[in-house]
Design a protein around this motif. Structure first.
Motif, PDB file in Angstrom:
ATOM      1  N   HIS A  84     -29.418   7.247  -2.933  1.00  0.00           N
ATOM      2  CA  HIS A  84     -29.757   7.998  -1.728  1.00  0.00           C
ATOM      3  C   HIS A  84     -28.523   8.580  -1.051  1.00  0.00           C
ATOM      4  O   HIS A  84     -28.563   9.703  -0.543  1.00  0.00           O
ATOM      5  CB  HIS A  84     -30.591   7.131  -0.789  1.00  0.00           C
TER       6      HIS A  84
ATOM      7  N   THR B  96     -27.536  11.599  -2.964  1.00  0.00           N
ATOM      8  CA  THR B  96     -28.476  12.686  -2.656  1.00  0.00           C
ATOM      9  C   THR B  96     -28.099  13.323  -1.321  1.00  0.00           C
ATOM     10  O   THR B  96     -28.068  14.552  -1.204  1.00  0.00           O
ATOM     11  CB  THR B  96     -29.925  12.153  -2.621  1.00  0.00           C
ATOM     12  N   GLU B  97     -27.786  12.498  -0.334  1.00  0.00           N
ATOM     13  CA  GLU B  97     -27.375  13.008   0.984  1.00  0.00           C
ATOM     14  C   GLU B  97     -26.088  13.828   0.886  1.00  0.00           C
ATOM     15  O   GLU B  97     -25.905  14.799   1.614  1.00  0.00           O
ATOM     16  CB  GLU B  97     -27.173  11.860   1.968  1.00  0.00           C
TER      17      GLU B  97
ATOM     18  N   GLY C 256     -25.305  15.632  -1.552  1.00  0.00           N
ATOM     19  CA  GLY C 256     -25.562  16.839  -2.329  1.00  0.00           C
ATOM     20  C   GLY C 256     -25.105  16.774  -3.777  1.00  0.00           C
ATOM     21  O   GLY C 256     -25.046  17.798  -4.450  1.00  0.00           O
TER      22      GLY C 256
ATOM     23  N   LEU D 253     -26.591  14.625  -6.108  1.00  0.00           N
ATOM     24  CA  LEU D 253     -27.796  14.397  -6.898  1.00  0.00           C
ATOM     25  C   LEU D 253     -28.973  15.017  -6.157  1.00  0.00           C
ATOM     26  O   LEU D 253     -28.908  15.228  -4.949  1.00  0.00           O
ATOM     27  CB  LEU D 253     -28.078  12.900  -7.071  1.00  0.00           C
ATOM     28  N   HIS D 254     -30.024  15.301  -6.887  1.00  0.00           N
ATOM     29  CA  HIS D 254     -31.273  15.666  -6.232  1.00  0.00           C
ATOM     30  C   HIS D 254     -32.398  14.858  -6.850  1.00  0.00           C
ATOM     31  O   HIS D 254     -32.355  14.502  -8.019  1.00  0.00           O
ATOM     32  CB  HIS D 254     -31.545  17.170  -6.271  1.00  0.00           C
ATOM     33  N   ARG D 255     -33.364  14.547  -6.006  1.00  0.00           N
ATOM     34  CA  ARG D 255     -34.492  13.719  -6.422  1.00  0.00           C
ATOM     35  C   ARG D 255     -35.642  14.623  -6.838  1.00  0.00           C
ATOM     36  O   ARG D 255     -35.960  15.590  -6.164  1.00  0.00           O
ATOM     37  CB  ARG D 255     -34.927  12.838  -5.254  1.00  0.00           C
ATOM     38  N   GLU D 256     -36.249  14.291  -7.965  1.00  0.00           N
ATOM     39  CA  GLU D 256     -37.424  15.007  -8.441  1.00  0.00           C
ATOM     40  C   GLU D 256     -38.548  14.010  -8.625  1.00  0.00           C
ATOM     41  O   GLU D 256     -38.364  12.987  -9.273  1.00  0.00           O
ATOM     42  CB  GLU D 256     -37.140  15.694  -9.785  1.00  0.00           C
TER      43      GLU D 256
ATOM     44  N   PHE E 134     -33.473  11.110 -10.650  1.00  0.00           N
ATOM     45  CA  PHE E 134     -32.349  11.645  -9.903  1.00  0.00           C
ATOM     46  C   PHE E 134     -31.481  12.439 -10.863  1.00  0.00           C
ATOM     47  O   PHE E 134     -31.012  11.901 -11.856  1.00  0.00           O
ATOM     48  CB  PHE E 134     -31.556  10.515  -9.237  1.00  0.00           C
ATOM     49  N   CYS E 135     -31.279  13.709 -10.574  1.00  0.00           N
ATOM     50  CA  CYS E 135     -30.544  14.594 -11.456  1.00  0.00           C
ATOM     51  C   CYS E 135     -29.276  15.085 -10.780  1.00  0.00           C
ATOM     52  O   CYS E 135     -29.267  15.326  -9.571  1.00  0.00           O
ATOM     53  CB  CYS E 135     -31.417  15.785 -11.863  1.00  0.00           C
TER      54      CYS E 135
ATOM     55  N   ARG F  40     -26.512  17.617  -9.585  1.00  0.00           N
ATOM     56  CA  ARG F  40     -26.491  19.022  -9.176  1.00  0.00           C
ATOM     57  C   ARG F  40     -25.538  19.774 -10.085  1.00  0.00           C
ATOM     58  O   ARG F  40     -24.455  19.298 -10.391  1.00  0.00           O
ATOM     59  CB  ARG F  40     -26.001  19.160  -7.743  1.00  0.00           C
TER      60      ARG F  40
END
Length: 78
Positions: free
Chosen positions: A48, A51-52, A54, A56-59, A72-73, A75
């Protein structure tokens, strides 16, 4: 480009995600934890935070009724 400081655990988790992607595996939390050598509980917060930040992004699963959990992928940097 500004560099983002990562903790040791965040670095492990990010490296695990990118390694799984390079191998063609879907980076689900259980595989990420296995690749990083951590428990799923230990990767929860770093996922997380990354992700915050920037990195990784969650799908979520795009198919209704077929949910293996979030993936989690990394960027892709331009």
């Amino acid at each position: 480009m500004q560099q983002v400081q990562l903790s040791e655990v965040e670095q492990l988790v990010y490296q695990a995600v990118t390694t799984l992607e390079q191998r063609g595996h879907v980076p689900y939390p259980d595989l990420i934890s296995e690749e990083a050598g951590l428990t799923e509980e230990q990767v929860h917060a770093p996922l997380h935070l990354l992700t915050e930040k920037g990195l990784l992004h969650r799908e979520d699963s795009p198919i209704a009724g077929l949910d293996f959990g979030p993936r989690f992928c990394a960027r892709q940097m331009a």
